[in-house]
Design a protein around this motif. Structure first.
Motif, PDB file in Angstrom:
ATOM      1  N   LEU A   1       0.847  -1.183   0.000  1.00  0.00           N
ATOM      2  CA  LEU A   1       0.000   0.000   0.000  1.00  0.00           C
ATOM      3  C   LEU A   1       0.884   1.234   0.000  1.00  0.00           C
ATOM      4  N   VAL A   2       0.574   2.188  -0.884  1.00  0.00           N
ATOM      5  CA  VAL A   2       1.250   3.482  -0.908  1.00  0.00           C
ATOM      6  C   VAL A   2       0.190   4.551  -0.671  1.00  0.00           C
ATOM      7  N   ILE A   3       0.397   5.369   0.353  1.00  0.00           N
ATOM      8  CA  ILE A   3      -0.540   6.455   0.669  1.00  0.00           C
ATOM      9  C   ILE A   3       0.102   7.773   0.257  1.00  0.00           C
ATOM     10  N   VAL A   4      -0.570   8.510  -0.623  1.00  0.00           N
ATOM     11  CA  VAL A   4      -0.054   9.797  -1.091  1.00  0.00           C
ATOM     12  C   VAL A   4      -1.022  10.906  -0.680  1.00  0.00           C
ATOM     13  N   SER A   5      -0.581  12.151  -0.855  1.00  0.00           N
ATOM     14  CA  SER A   5      -1.408  13.314  -0.510  1.00  0.00           C
ATOM     15  C   SER A   5      -1.930  13.991  -1.764  1.00  0.00           C
ATOM     16  N   ASP A   6      -2.827  14.950  -1.573  1.00  0.00           N
ATOM     17  CA  ASP A   6      -3.408  15.633  -2.721  1.00  0.00           C
ATOM     18  C   ASP A   6      -2.387  16.498  -3.457  1.00  0.00           C
ATOM     19  N   TRP A   7      -1.227  16.748  -2.834  1.00  0.00           N
ATOM     20  CA  TRP A   7      -0.199  17.519  -3.530  1.00  0.00           C
ATOM     21  C   TRP A   7       0.781  16.639  -4.310  1.00  0.00           C
ATOM     22  N   THR A   8       0.629  15.320  -4.228  1.00  0.00           N
ATOM     23  CA  THR A   8       1.483  14.409  -5.006  1.00  0.00           C
ATOM     24  C   THR A   8       1.111  14.524  -6.475  1.00  0.00           C
ATOM     25  N   GLN A   9       2.112  14.623  -7.334  1.00  0.00           N
ATOM     26  CA  GLN A   9       1.876  14.799  -8.767  1.00  0.00           C
ATOM     27  C   GLN A   9       1.057  13.643  -9.325  1.00  0.00           C
ATOM     28  N   ALA A  10       0.050  13.985 -10.130  1.00  0.00           N
ATOM     29  CA  ALA A  10      -0.817  12.970 -10.739  1.00  0.00           C
ATOM     30  C   ALA A  10      -0.005  12.002 -11.606  1.00  0.00           C
ATOM     31  N   GLU A  11       1.024  12.529 -12.263  1.00  0.00           N
ATOM     32  CA  GLU A  11       1.852  11.678 -13.124  1.00  0.00           C
ATOM     33  C   GLU A  11       2.586  10.618 -12.313  1.00  0.00           C
ATOM     34  N   LYS A  12       3.049  11.013 -11.124  1.00  0.00           N
ATOM     35  CA  LYS A  12       3.754  10.042 -10.274  1.00  0.00           C
ATOM     36  C   LYS A  12       2.787   8.973  -9.766  1.00  0.00           C
ATOM     37  N   ILE A  13       1.600   9.410  -9.382  1.00  0.00           N
ATOM     38  CA  ILE A  13       0.596   8.443  -8.922  1.00  0.00           C
ATOM     39  C   ILE A  13       0.302   7.436 -10.016  1.00  0.00           C
ATOM     40  N   GLN A  14       0.093   7.938 -11.242  1.00  0.00           N
ATOM     41  CA  GLN A  14      -0.204   7.038 -12.362  1.00  0.00           C
ATOM     42  C   GLN A  14       0.968   6.111 -12.654  1.00  0.00           C
ATOM     43  N   SER A  15       2.202   6.636 -12.553  1.00  0.00           N
ATOM     44  CA  SER A  15       3.388   5.803 -12.787  1.00  0.00           C
ATOM     45  C   SER A  15       3.449   4.655 -11.794  1.00  0.00           C
TER      46      SER A  15
END
Length: 304
Positions: free
Chosen positions: A87-101
């Protein structure tokens, strides 16, 4: 009835993420989400922790952070994959491109809102608890937050309107502290006047010296963080305290200058309740004292 142990959550972006079982290898991208996870489960569930949680100025969980060997800042998707989190938990400021990657690499990623209010912090606890398959523990932790806030409120409610202190947070983040940030919400709970917000400034707007003269605070909270010696914080402070034009400011003139514990002032996890108590302590004194390692947790893990 679910007999397999699998469950699903829908994150901040509207993405549905399904887990076959509760994750045992968790990685988060922010200090506050690390702290929330550690309020719900033991440190052996985190495969890495934010490097700033080792900093004695910024962290209220140093003994626990030291147990986690891997320290991270802003890792790439490939670096995250190498840690093999389930599980990876990110925040709303994490880049969308990184999340998709990360999702393209097969990682299960859940996005959580970065708190701007105490209620947001409670919502983040609920979101993280759901993601790690521990919703009941999340409810317990929020109950602990409510209990602590009620204890503080019982004391602050006795402060009469004319006794309320006008406080200015002099932050190295010079546009922080106005309406719309967690600190401002904490000031309301602590029954103090947030001079920055009262002057009409929103979070993200610069506090000028002219505005500081106009606010004329009773108390100024001075910065402590130095970036482990990389930033000359004292020079920043001196640029205010030694400025001839500011010598009529009440807090400077009467030397009501306090160095708050920044591990609480900037805390946006469940421990935001201690931001409230720290503000009240700075404004109203010993009645609001509490230890440097204070934290809320439903685990048995000691923070000492």
């Amino acid at each position: 009835m679910n007999t397999t142990g699998s469950y699903s959550v829908t994150d901040l972006t509207g993405t549905k993420v399904t887990f076959p079982s509760k994750p045992k290898r968790i990685l988060t991208f922010a200090m506050y989400t690390d702290q929330i996870v550690l309020g719900l489960v033991a440190s052996d569930h985190l495969v890495g922790i934010n490097t700033l949680l080792d900093d004695p100025v910024l962290s209220n969980i140093i003994p626990i952070a030291k147990k986690i060997t891997k320290k991270i800042g802003n890792p790439s998707a490939e670096e995250v994959l190498s840690m093999k989190p389930d599980l990876v938990i990110v925040s709303d400021w994490t880049q969308a491109e990184k999340i998709q990657s990360m999702r393209d690499l097969g990682l299960k990623v859940v996005s959580v809102k970065s708190p701007e209010t105490i209620q947001d912090a409670k919502d983040a606890v609920s979101q993280v608890a759901a993601a790690i398959g521990e919703p009941e523990k999340g409810r317990q932790l929020i109950g602990m937050m409510d209990k602590k806030l009620a204890e503080i409120r019982e004391k602050t409610s006795k402060i009469k309107p004319e006794q309320r202190k006008n406080i200015v947070l002099l932050s190295l983040m010079t546009a922080y502290g106005g309406t719309g940030c967690a600190y401002d919400d904490a000031c309301r709970e602590a029954n103090v006047i947030n001079g920055i917000a009262a002057a009409g400034l929103k979070n993200g707007q610069q506090l000028t010296k002219e505005m500081l003269i106009k606010i004329n605070p009773d108390i100024m909270l001075l910065p402590v963080y130095t970036g482990q010696g990389s930033y000359d914080t004292q020079a920043f402070i001196d640029s205010y305290l030694k400025d001839p034009s500011l010598q009529t400011v009440k807090a400077i003139k009467e030397k009501r200058l306090i160095y708050p514990r920044e591990q609480f002032i900037y805390n946006c996890s469940q421990d935001i309740v201690f931001c409230v108590q720290e503000v009240a302590r700075c404004a109203y004194g010993k009645e609001f004292d509490f230890p440097d390692n204070a934290r809320l947790t439903v685990t048995d893990e000691k923070n000492e």
